[in-house]
Design a protein around this motif. Structure first.
Motif, short mmCIF file in Angstrom:
data_model
loop_
_atom_site.label_atom_id
_atom_site.label_comp_id
_atom_site.label_asym_id
_atom_site.label_seq_id
_atom_site.Cartn_x
_atom_site.Cartn_y
_atom_site.Cartn_z
N GLU A 368 -42.02 30.38 0.20
CA GLU A 368 -41.35 29.06 0.21
C GLU A 368 -40.82 28.25 -1.33
OE1 GLU A 368 -41.30 24.33 2.56
OE2 GLU A 368 -42.87 26.08 3.04
N TYR A 425 -40.09 27.02 9.76
CA TYR A 425 -41.27 26.87 8.58
C TYR A 425 -41.09 25.91 7.84
CZ TYR A 425 -42.20 31.65 11.29
OH TYR A 425 -41.85 32.04 12.23
N LYS A 427 -41.22 23.13 4.44
CA LYS A 427 -41.41 21.83 4.72
C LYS A 427 -39.59 20.97 4.17
CE LYS A 427 -45.23 22.56 1.90
NZ LYS A 427 -46.05 22.87 0.48
N GLU A 428 -39.85 19.68 4.10
CA GLU A 428 -38.65 18.76 4.55
C GLU A 428 -37.51 18.58 3.02
OE1 GLU A 428 -35.89 16.09 6.08
OE2 GLU A 428 -37.94 17.14 6.94
N GLU A 429 -38.81 19.20 2.21
CA GLU A 429 -38.09 18.94 1.09
C GLU A 429 -37.53 20.56 0.79
OE1 GLU A 429 -38.54 18.77 -3.71
OE2 GLU A 429 -39.86 18.18 -2.49
N THR A 430 -37.94 21.31 1.13
CA THR A 430 -36.92 22.70 0.81
C THR A 430 -35.38 23.00 1.76
OG1 THR A 430 -39.24 24.03 0.44
CG2 THR A 430 -37.62 25.22 1.26
N ARG A 431 -36.24 22.48 3.34
CA ARG A 431 -35.66 22.38 4.82
C ARG A 431 -33.63 21.53 3.96
NH1 ARG A 431 -37.65 19.46 8.33
NH2 ARG A 431 -39.25 21.56 8.59
#
Length: 469
Positions: A368, A425, A427-431
């Protein structure tokens, strides 16, 4: 089985002559770089000239040309995978490797099928869709012969959790017979990968002290047997640091040319590992032909221009900083969140992991973290496996790649597999960063590719998975 003796096509004296006669004339270099921009590849004399580049100005011209070629063919896609080490049992004494048979301090492990499934499940839970299975050349004694490998492949493909499963399993295995390669093909592998380590015969003999791997010719002709068995997706590489990198690149060009002459298609990927410290290996602490960061970037750029449609793989041997610098120069595939010890994913980074690993890693980030970094840098992390599963391999792939038609498939498949990852898979920030990168990528697509991508994205967002074209 027809044989193709290596001495007929791998001619060290020809490489030596090219290196001796090649000159770093600015006019010649710029002529070669202009030729490279035509996306038709380079011949050995062209590559030899680029290998002589020393001035910062010409080096930057090389890098800029490589960036342009990479952008034109691969766009912003970056394919992700993880290595899956199933065994560190090995019968070879290779002086640069922690797995060497004489390393008595190494904790030896050959995973059973349940262990392989546990490792695979952990990787599936991280979001991986593509793996590279690696085994030391000692699985025969450890677990019952070549059937151990075939059973391991089935075990990997058996693992499913929710939407997740491994869609493509590439393998890095010791050279096989034609009959064994046929069984490997029937097991539905992706790419068969094998590193020659070094094409310099004297160096090869000096660093491979005992074991089956000591046979240079058996190893260098493995791709011939693989292709005779029907495997048309092969990946090659050398271990940079054993011998002069210029010699290695030009020898690799001879190898690629041989495969193209005999089988009509060269290698699908080239890996560019540099020697890293390995427990139990004094040689790895002081490589005999160490490659600087500046030369390493030249290697990647030259290969991108020489074989523009061949994937270049960069592993987590390299540091985060170097990996970032090399992405735009020609790299198209990277590993992420890697472990080089059998059981390393399910067991985590414990005290035994380092002692049982093949070499020291340079990039310790999770999958990630790598994905977030790629997205924020303008790349599209891709988990696409469509070409292999639709039979677009070997010559069929090249027939689409060379006229630029493959981007109509690759670009939509990249964003849809990335969207899958973000939903399932991330996290919100990555999304958020990832979806912004997808929107930006859609804006850059042509009308047809964008239409395909948006249609598939709508299916993904509605709950469908494994949508590809």
């Amino acid at each position: 089985m027809k044989e193709f003796p290596a001495r007929d096509w791998l001619v060290a004296s020809e490489v030596g002559n090219l290196l001796q006669t090649a000159k770093c004339d600015e006019g010649k270099i710029r002529e070669v770089l202009a030729k490279a921009r035509e996306l038709k590849g380079l011949d050995a004399a062209d590559v030899a000239a680029l290998c002589q580049i020393g001035s910062p100005d010409l080096a930057e011209a090389l890098f800029e040309t490589a960036r342009t070629v990479k952008e034109q063919i691969y766009g912003h896609r970056m394919v992700l995978f993880a290595p899956l080490y199933i065994s560190n049992v090995c019968g070879n004494d290779c002086t640069y490797c922690a797995f060497r048979s004489t390393n008595k301090g190494l904790v030896r492990t050959a995973l059973d099928m349940d262990g392989i499934r546990r490792e695979t499940l952990e990787l599936v839970r991280q979001g991986h869709k593509r793996l590279l299975m690696v085994a030391g050349e000692g699985y025969s004694a450890a677990k019952g012969g070549f059937n151990y490998v075939l059973d391991a492949i089935r075990a990997v493909y058996d693992v499913t959790e929710k939407h997740g499963h491994i869609r493509r399993l590439n393998v890095n295995l010791a050279p096989l017979t034609v009959d064994e390669f046929k069984l490997l093909k029937d097991a539905s592998i992706g790419t068969y990968q094998l590193f020659q380590e070094t094409y310099h015969r004297e160096t090869y003999a000096a660093v491979h002290l005992s074991g089956k791997k000591r046979d240079f010719d058996w190893r260098v002709t493995a791709f011939d047997r693989a292709m005779q068995a029907g495997i048309d997706d092969v990946g090659m590489g050398v271990l940079f640091g054993l011998h002069d990198w210029r010699f290695e690149i030009l020898s690799m060009m001879q190898h690629i040319q041989h495969l193209e002459d005999v089988f009509g298609v060269g290698c699908h990927t080239i890996s560019v590992p540099r020697m890293e410290p390995a427990d139990g290996s004094d040689l790895s602490m002081a490589p005999p032909a160490a490659v600087s960061d500046a030369d390493f970037k030249k290697i990647i750029a030259i290969l991108r221009l020489a074989v523009p449609y061949t994937g270049i793989i960069l592993s987590t041997r390299e540091s985060t900083a170097i990996r970032r610098e090399c992405y735009a120069l020609g790299v198209s595939q990277i590993s992420a969140g890697s472990r080089t010890n059998p059981g390393g994913y399910s067991e985590g980074e414990d005290a035994n992991a380092h002692a049982a690993g093949q070499f020291q890693l340079g990039d310790h980030r999770s999958l990630e973290e790598v994905i977030a970094d790629l997205a924020e840098s303008g790349f599209i992390p891709s988990f696409c496996t469509a070409c292999y599963r639709l039979g677009r391999t070997g010559q069929d792939f090249m027939d689409l790649a060379k006229p630029g038609l493959i981007k109509l498939k690759c670009d939509p498949n990249a964003v849809t597999t990335f969207q899958e990852y973000l939903i399932d898979y991330a996290k919100e920030e990555t999304r958020c960063a990832g979806e912004a990168a997808i929107d930006c990528e859609l804006d850059k697509m042509g009308t047809k590719a964008r239409r395909n991508a948006e249609k598939m994205l709508s299916h993904i967002k509605a709950g469908k998975r494994d949508v590809f074209c």
